[in-house]
Enzyme design. Structure first.
Site, PDB file in Angstrom:
ATOM      1  N   HIS A 204       0.998  -1.027   0.046  1.00 18.66           N
ATOM      2  CA  HIS A 204      -0.073  -0.054   0.009  1.00 18.66           C
ATOM      3  C   HIS A 204       0.857   1.227   0.042  1.00 18.66           C
ATOM      4  O   HIS A 204       2.114   1.068   0.492  1.00 18.66           O
ATOM      5  CB  HIS A 204      -0.743   0.082   1.387  1.00 18.66           C
ATOM      6  CG  HIS A 204      -1.802   0.875   1.526  1.00 18.66           C
ATOM      7  ND1 HIS A 204      -1.615   2.284   1.743  1.00 18.66           N
ATOM      8  CD2 HIS A 204      -3.263   0.944   1.365  1.00 18.66           C
ATOM      9  CE1 HIS A 204      -2.804   3.073   1.828  1.00 18.66           C
ATOM     10  NE2 HIS A 204      -3.592   2.360   1.450  1.00 18.66           N
TER      11      HIS A 204
ATOM     12  N   GLN B  17      -4.289  -4.835   6.884  1.00 17.79           N
ATOM     13  CA  GLN B  17      -5.481  -5.749   6.351  1.00 17.79           C
ATOM     14  C   GLN B  17      -5.531  -6.782   7.345  1.00 17.79           C
ATOM     15  O   GLN B  17      -6.576  -7.245   7.532  1.00 17.79           O
ATOM     16  CB  GLN B  17      -5.249  -5.775   4.925  1.00 17.79           C
ATOM     17  CG  GLN B  17      -5.492  -4.630   4.138  1.00 17.79           C
ATOM     18  CD  GLN B  17      -6.884  -4.272   4.229  1.00 17.79           C
ATOM     19  OE1 GLN B  17      -7.945  -4.816   4.409  1.00 17.79           O
ATOM     20  NE2 GLN B  17      -6.749  -2.832   3.731  1.00 17.79           N
TER      21      GLN B  17
ATOM     22  N   ASP C  41       3.135  -4.350   8.240  1.00 17.47           N
ATOM     23  CA  ASP C  41       1.972  -3.606   8.138  1.00 17.47           C
ATOM     24  C   ASP C  41       0.981  -4.607   8.202  1.00 17.47           C
ATOM     25  O   ASP C  41       0.297  -5.223   7.345  1.00 17.47           O
ATOM     26  CB  ASP C  41       1.999  -2.967   6.749  1.00 17.47           C
ATOM     27  CG  ASP C  41       0.774  -2.138   6.337  1.00 17.47           C
ATOM     28  OD1 ASP C  41      -0.267  -2.271   7.078  1.00 17.47           O
ATOM     29  OD2 ASP C  41       0.526  -1.315   5.401  1.00 17.47           O
TER      30      ASP C  41
ATOM     31  N   LYS D  21     -10.280  -0.351  10.646  1.00 17.60           N
ATOM     32  CA  LYS D  21     -10.418  -1.833   9.694  1.00 17.60           C
ATOM     33  C   LYS D  21     -10.743  -2.839  10.543  1.00 17.60           C
ATOM     34  O   LYS D  21     -10.882  -3.868   9.957  1.00 17.60           O
ATOM     35  CB  LYS D  21      -8.909  -1.946   8.965  1.00 17.60           C
ATOM     36  CG  LYS D  21      -8.845  -0.732   7.924  1.00 17.60           C
ATOM     37  CD  LYS D  21      -7.765  -1.364   6.994  1.00 17.60           C
ATOM     38  CE  LYS D  21      -6.980   0.010   6.234  1.00 17.60           C
ATOM     39  NZ  LYS D  21      -7.848   0.333   5.160  1.00 17.60           N
TER      40      LYS D  21
HETATM   41  N1  PMP Z   1      -1.687  -0.454   4.706  1.00 21.03           N
HETATM   42  C1  PMP Z   1      -2.549  -1.136   4.159  1.00 21.03           C
HETATM   43  C2  PMP Z   1      -2.341  -2.682   3.708  1.00 21.03           C
HETATM   44  C3  PMP Z   1      -3.749  -0.601   4.114  1.00 21.03           C
HETATM   45  O1  PMP Z   1      -4.828  -1.243   3.443  1.00 21.03           O
HETATM   46  C4  PMP Z   1      -3.952   0.571   4.615  1.00 21.03           C
HETATM   47  C5  PMP Z   1      -5.575   1.345   4.375  1.00 21.03           C
HETATM   48  N2  PMP Z   1      -6.110   1.207   3.178  1.00 21.03           N
HETATM   49  C6  PMP Z   1      -3.131   1.313   5.288  1.00 21.03           C
HETATM   50  C7  PMP Z   1      -1.748   0.741   5.082  1.00 21.03           C
HETATM   51  C8  PMP Z   1      -3.222   2.850   5.680  1.00 21.03           C
HETATM   52  O2  PMP Z   1      -4.006   2.674   6.743  1.00 21.03           O
HETATM   53  P1  PMP Z   1      -4.850   4.056   7.311  1.00 21.03           P
HETATM   54  O3  PMP Z   1      -5.428   4.930   6.133  1.00 21.03           O
HETATM   55  O4  PMP Z   1      -5.785   3.485   8.235  1.00 21.03           O
HETATM   56  O5  PMP Z   1      -3.786   4.755   7.752  1.00 21.03           O
END
Ligand code: PMP
Length: 393
Positions: free
Chosen positions: A110, A190, A187, A213
């Protein structure tokens, strides 16, 4: 089965976008409002019972998070989300990296776990290295091994990709990285909602996730760091609550985790996150995973029957979420027709452009599950999708 716990489903809604953000059970919203209505105060400051109570509740939330990921309370830093947690580590390494050092990430990250490292390397002169994935979407561990060396200082990878839904072999990778003395950030944005987290089993140095999430509120996230990995990080921000003593010419900083939590923290959000973790634990991982697998297998089976479908990666090795395209139709066109039928999916690059570039596409449609989804949702989604495809024939 669990929809009854989520008031938003009192009106018809086919929600297949939990990877973007999960819906909230009533008890989480109540935890948030109860705190504001009955227990509200700032923390770590007051002397009255209310202030002490708020502090106890905030610190008890930290304890719950620590238990949830099998860590120690002192290793838990509250942030405003996974993005801030990653940036906290990446910014900290600005003072620790030298031009010959290397940072290694996967192509499937991401942007939140890609851009901070890229920018860190641009600032410090360190080399930004990327290892590839295979056509099926799984990591190319040979490429990882080839790119890992004694200059690698940080490896930053996701436990579960937000586009592919593949649970990655992070333990294996962490062990390999540690042999070269690199630190590993995982990370878990998910993965936290789909598999149990045990940072000790993962063997990582840092682990991050966001509350929203995992059925908790927005505005709260977690940075876990093994003690020695947190200790090397300088303060991310300066201000109240993170200091020991302040003089005109110098400041000494508080012990961890306060050193990394400057200012008034997201108190109500931390308390509501605790409630979300309780909600998950009350149901139990076995039940959550059993239900999700049944609905997900059904979804994949139905999608495979659509002959124009093009999956991003092998659909048979995914968990909880799937991204795909329909040959000859732009994903935006599909999503507009799905939206008209009250179906929520995500369309676009899902904040992961490099992964889409790997497959030579700009965008995809992503359907992602939460613990509330049912096979009935899948049936309604598939029939809406068929209608959308039919419209462009
Ligand atoms: N890493 C992954 C794999 C994600 O899916 C996301 C959110 N889509 C993030 C990091 C970032 O999360 P946040 O926007 O809640 O900070």
């Amino acid at each position: 089965m669990f929809k009854k716990d989520f008031p938003i489903f009192d009106t018809p809604l086919i929600y297949l976008d939990s990877a973007a953000s999960a819906q909230k059970p009533k008890m989480v919203v109540e935890a948030l409002s109860d705190f504001y209505l009955k227990d509200y105060s700032n923390v770590h400051r007051g002397t009255c019972e209310l202030a002490n109570r708020a502090t106890r509740m905030y610190e008890s939330a930290r304890k719950s998070v620590a238990e949830f990921i099998v860590a120690d309370e002192k290793e838990i830093v509250f942030t405003k989300g996974a993005t801030e947690a990653i940036n906290m580590v990446a910014t900290g390494y600005e003072q620790l990296l030298k031009p010959d050092d290397e940072v290694l990430v996967s192509i499937s990250e991401h942007h939140a776990n890609f851009v901070p490292w890229q920018q860190l390397c641009l600032k410090t002169g360190a080399k930004f290295c990327i290892f590839n994935m295979k056509e099926d979407g799984s990591w190319d561990l040979d490429d990882f091994k080839a790119k890992l060396n004694e200059n690698t200082k940080i490896v930053a990878v996701s436990v579960m990709s937000n586009v592919l839904g593949i649970i990655n072999p992070v333990k294996k990778l962490t062990d390999m990285a540690h042999q070269f003395g690199a630190k590993v950030l995982l990370d878990g944005a998910q993965s936290v909602a789909h598999i149990p987290t045990n940072v000790k089993d993962f063997g990582c140095d840092y682990f991050v996730f966001s509350g929203h999430k995992i059925y908790g509120p927005t505005g709260i996230g977690v940075l876990y760091g093994a003690m020695e990995a947190l200790e090397v990080l300088p303060p991310y921000q300066f201000g109240g609550d993170m200091v020991k003593d302040v003089f005109i010419d110098k400041t000494t900083f508080a012990d961890l985790p306060a050193k990394l939590e400057a200012g008034t923290p997201p108190i109500a959000e931390a308390i509501a996150l605790q409630s979300a973790l309780n909600y998950i634990q009350n149901i139990g991982w076995e039940e959550i995973q059993k239900n999700e697998k049944q609905v997900f297998d059904y979804l994949i089976q139905k999608l495979k029957n659509i002959h124009q479908i093009q999956f991003l990666g092998n659909p048979d090795i995914k968990t909880g979420l799937v991204s795909f395209n329909i040959k000859g139709i732009h994903p935006n066109d599909i999503s507009m027709i799905l939206a008209k039928q009250n179906v929520c999916v995500r369309v676009g690059h899902h904040c992961a452009m490099p992964i889409h570039q790997f497959w030579g596409v700009n965008a995809s449609i992503r359907a992602s599950l939460g613990l509330y989804n049912t096979t009935e949702d899948v049936d309604l989604f598939i029939s809406a999708l068929q209608k959308a495809i039919g419209f462009f024939k």
